[in-house]
Motif scaffolding. Sequence first.
Motif, PDB file in Angstrom:
ATOM      1  N   HIS A 129      -7.128   2.059   2.125  1.00 24.57           N
ATOM      2  CA  HIS A 129      -6.226   2.081   3.286  1.00 24.57           C
ATOM      3  C   HIS A 129      -6.775   2.805   4.509  1.00 24.57           C
ATOM      4  CE1 HIS A 129      -5.258   6.079   1.991  1.00 24.57           C
ATOM      5  NE2 HIS A 129      -4.417   6.226   2.967  1.00 24.57           N
ATOM      6  N   ASN A 144      -2.296   7.670  -3.759  1.00 23.21           N
ATOM      7  CA  ASN A 144      -2.172   6.440  -2.978  1.00 23.21           C
ATOM      8  C   ASN A 144      -2.824   5.293  -3.721  1.00 23.21           C
ATOM      9  OD1 ASN A 144      -5.064   6.043  -1.856  1.00 23.21           O
ATOM     10  ND2 ASN A 144      -4.565   8.163  -1.350  1.00 23.21           N
ATOM     11  N   LYS A 186      -3.093   0.618  -3.661  1.00 22.18           N
ATOM     12  CA  LYS A 186      -2.559  -0.632  -3.125  1.00 22.18           C
ATOM     13  C   LYS A 186      -2.811  -1.789  -4.070  1.00 22.18           C
ATOM     14  CE  LYS A 186      -6.290  -2.181  -0.074  1.00 22.18           C
ATOM     15  NZ  LYS A 186      -6.606  -2.541   1.310  1.00 22.18           N
ATOM     16  N   VAL A 199       1.179  -1.158  -9.040  1.00 28.52           N
ATOM     17  CA  VAL A 199       0.770  -0.073  -8.157  1.00 28.52           C
ATOM     18  C   VAL A 199       1.270   1.283  -8.675  1.00 28.52           C
ATOM     19  CG1 VAL A 199       1.080   0.867  -5.836  1.00 28.52           C
ATOM     20  CG2 VAL A 199       0.551  -1.544  -6.134  1.00 28.52           C
ATOM     21  N   ASP A 257      -8.817  -0.898  -5.576  1.00 30.06           N
ATOM     22  CA  ASP A 257      -8.074  -0.903  -4.336  1.00 30.06           C
ATOM     23  C   ASP A 257      -7.677   0.476  -3.856  1.00 30.06           C
ATOM     24  OD1 ASP A 257      -6.541  -4.045  -4.924  1.00 30.06           O
ATOM     25  OD2 ASP A 257      -7.843  -3.473  -3.282  1.00 30.06           O
ATOM     26  N   GLU A 298       0.878  -1.146   0.000  1.00 36.29           N
ATOM     27  CA  GLU A 298       0.000   0.000   0.000  1.00 36.29           C
ATOM     28  C   GLU A 298       0.927   1.210   0.000  1.00 36.29           C
ATOM     29  OE1 GLU A 298      -3.657  -0.312   2.673  1.00 36.29           O
ATOM     30  OE2 GLU A 298      -2.380   1.145   3.671  1.00 36.29           O
ATOM     31  N   CYS A 299       0.714   2.137  -0.912  1.00 35.96           N
ATOM     32  CA  CYS A 299       1.612   3.283  -1.018  1.00 35.96           C
ATOM     33  C   CYS A 299       0.864   4.581  -0.875  1.00 35.96           C
ATOM     34  CB  CYS A 299       2.275   3.320  -2.394  1.00 35.96           C
ATOM     35  SG  CYS A 299       3.350   1.949  -2.734  1.00 35.96           S
TER      36      CYS A 299
END
Lengths: 229, 148
Positions: free
Chosen positions: A228, A152, A154, A199, A224, A138-139
């Motif tokens: 998060h 962001n 993931k 990603v 996705d 996850e970024c």
Amino acid sequence: MKKATLYVIALVTMVILLGACVPTTVAKKDAFPLMYSERPLSILVLPAINMTTAADAKEYYLTTVAEPISYAGYYVLPIEVTTDILKSVGLPDTELVGDDHLRKFKEFFGVDAVLFVRIITWNTHYSVLAGNVSVGIECALKSTTTSGTLWNYKGTVVVDTTSSSGTGIGGLITNLIATAIATASADYVPIARRVNYMVLGTMPYGRYHPAFNADREVQIIQGDMHGHK
Amino acid sequence: MKRSLVLFFVSIFALLAGCASQNRPRYVWKDYSSSLYYIKKTPTEESLKYHKNLLLAMIEESKSSNVRVPPGVYCEYGYILLKEGKKQEAFGYFDLEEQTYPESKVFIQNLKAYASAPSKKDSAPGDNNDVKDIKDGKAEVSAAAEGK
């Protein structure tokens, strides 16, 4: 083969190909508007946050990140150097990095944005007949100017290792150590790479990319994206 | 018939080329990530030497292919030299990083100041304000976290 049959095959193949590379869901500009208004160029990658029980995941993972970020068109500070410096000045765990730090990262590293990577899955399943490895990350990219989350995403990649043959690095295997490197990293680096490209592929292109600012309408999978926290 | 087949393959190729990574910056990364992964896993003198040579090979190959040296590579190579005590040579590579990527200027300048500090371990806290600032940030955040 009949001509008509060939055309059908051709059409079906094209549809599949198109479907594979252009999943129509959300345009980059709508998903990540701040990327287009702030236009960050330089990125500092922080030590990864490891949510898994594999203690070495975090150190290994970071070895694969610089490359895809550069291909996305950004300048990424040398992770080997910055991680060393952050360690020696005693940066807290990345989880505890707050807005004050972001400002200080701007002062010391001169970066526009900071990349947070959270490793959420790192599993190896082996049984007698089958095996698979899954890596999930996850970024989040945060602005050092506004502290806002610019981007962001993931994603998880599961690779069936049952019949995997080591991916050779063509032309480079010239001596024993190169062979050892290829063998030792075959289990993991290709998988981390795939998840990275999946990603980071959703990130709007940076200034060094030929399509910089021309990818606003490019569609990405929304699935996705906001998963998060 | 043959012609339509050719057309078909050409269009498939065009489609694949369109969504593959052909349209992206050109860099010579060689097997950088595999090599780095390997030195994390097996940090021997041999593997470290391999990585150092790889960085140099990336620089040379980028030059001969007429593409930019990948971000951070000059700096990482310089940092290895710095650790070997070759400060002057190291600074040369830091400068190359800054010339190739002007956005690295702040970092490179601070890195040089950091490397020039008399002795990092023995120096009193506060000798390098930038570094101290990062530490202070830590204190604030830790305090905030404890307060919760």
